[in-house]
Design an enzyme around this catalytic site. Structure first.
Site, PDB file in Angstrom:
ATOM      1  CE  LYS A 206      38.783  37.717  41.549  1.00  0.00           C
ATOM      2  NZ  LYS A 206      39.281  38.199  40.244  1.00  0.00           N
TER       3      LYS A 206
ATOM      4  CG  ASP B 209      40.824  39.110  36.997  1.00  0.00           C
ATOM      5  OD1 ASP B 209      40.184  38.122  37.407  1.00  0.00           O
ATOM      6  OD2 ASP B 209      40.463  39.812  36.042  1.00  0.00           O
TER       7      ASP B 209
ATOM      8  CB  THR C  14      40.487  33.657  38.583  1.00  0.00           C
ATOM      9  OG1 THR C  14      39.511  33.512  37.560  1.00  0.00           O
ATOM     10  CG2 THR C  14      40.812  32.272  39.139  1.00  0.00           C
ATOM     11  N   GLY C  15      37.595  34.511  39.316  1.00  0.00           N
ATOM     12  CA  GLY C  15      36.245  34.005  39.518  1.00  0.00           C
ATOM     13  C   GLY C  15      36.091  32.581  39.031  1.00  0.00           C
TER      14      GLY C  15
ATOM     15  CG  ASN D 261      35.398  39.941  40.003  1.00  0.00           C
ATOM     16  OD1 ASN D 261      35.558  40.844  39.192  1.00  0.00           O
ATOM     17  ND2 ASN D 261      35.755  38.700  39.738  1.00  0.00           N
TER      18      ASN D 261
ATOM     19  CG  ASP E 283      38.303  34.951  32.352  1.00  0.00           C
ATOM     20  OD1 ASP E 283      38.604  34.492  31.241  1.00  0.00           O
ATOM     21  OD2 ASP E 283      38.075  34.250  33.358  1.00  0.00           O
TER      22      ASP E 283
END
Length: 266
Positions: free
Chosen positions: A193, A9, A43-44, A219, A11
């Site tokens: 994810k 991931d 990642t988002g 997430n 952030d």
């Protein structure tokens, strides 16, 4: 080498709270990559503001972006796979956000759109700048030429809690999840994810037990539970730590470096 695919991931995990990648963590990732392991950012963020970190580290391969809604080749920028949302079903959510005066953006794989770029509040503009992405003015839905993969609402946590509770009863359902304290994402029901990481592992001929994933928020839970080894950051909520196999140091204390050193380089 035990782990052949390592999902990170960005952030709250790879980056510290100042949105920076430490020199120590970068060097450790490079060392792990030299052993033959494949590193993928999961990642988002979209590809536009996640691929630069791959390039900074000197990596090729893939980014799993928009919380699993779009997987993109770092070098060619080819969309390997994406989960397109039902465009007609999006409109009620957009109307709802506008009625509640909640800021939101609409994302295709490579672009992000908002209602009025020039009219954005300073704090919202600053948020986008921190994430290295400035949106475009949104056209009417029927004029989108590319699939929409994610809608993100940006508001205080208590407002998002209320929105989540209300919209979770709507049909047709989207995958609705919190990707940060101030973010609520809507995606295709199959987009996550974990699902995207599973597809990429199969594409690369890598077994589930050969996958390692590191993340810090809700997430990330699907990829932590899919991976043969799921590692939560110390700055994770308790529910995320409970879903993981192990817990490493925080994102401000080079937790990714610590985890990779212990499980990939020892």
């Amino acid at each position: 080498m035990k782990y052949k695919l390592i999902a990170l991931d960005v952030d709250g995990t790879l980056l510290n709270d100042n949105h920076e990648l430490s020199e120590q963590t970068m060097k450790t990732i490079q060392e792990v990559s030299r052993t033959g392991a494949e590193i993928v950012l999961c990642t988002g963020r979209g590809p536009q503001n996640s691929i630069p970190f791959m390039e900074q580290i000197g990596l090729t391969g893939y980014v799993i972006s928009h919380n699993g809604a779009a997987t993109v080749d770092v070098e060619t920028k080819e969309i390997v796979h994406q989960f397109a949302m039902d465009t007609k079903a999006i409109q009620p959510y957009m109307d709802y956000f506008r009625e509640k005066r909640v800021h939101f953006d609409v994302n295709t794989a490579f672009n992000m759109y908002v209602d009025n770029v020039e009219g954005m509040a300073a704090e919202i503009r600053s948020m986008y700048e921190n994430y290295l992405m400035l949106p475009l003015d949104m056209p009417p839905l029927q004029e989108f030429s590319e699939p929409i993969v994610k809608i993100t609402a940006f508001a205080y946590a208590d407002v998002l809690d209320q929105i989540y509770e209300e919209t979770s009863k709507w049909t047709p359902k989207f995958n609705s999840l919190r990707s940060g304290e101030y973010f609520l994402d809507l995606m295709h029901p199959d987009a996550s994810k974990g699902n995207a990481l599973k597809q990429l592992a199969e594409r690369r001929g890598i077994r589930q037990e050969e996958v390692l994933a590191i993340g810090n928020y809700f997430n990330d839970i699907t990829m932590l539970t899919f991976a043969g080894l799921g590692i939560a950051m110390d700055n994770s909520p308790q529910e995320v730590k409970a879903a993981a196999n192990e817990v490493t140091a925080s994102n401000n204390d080079d937790g990714v470096h610590e985890a990779l050193l212990k499980y990939c380089l020892s």
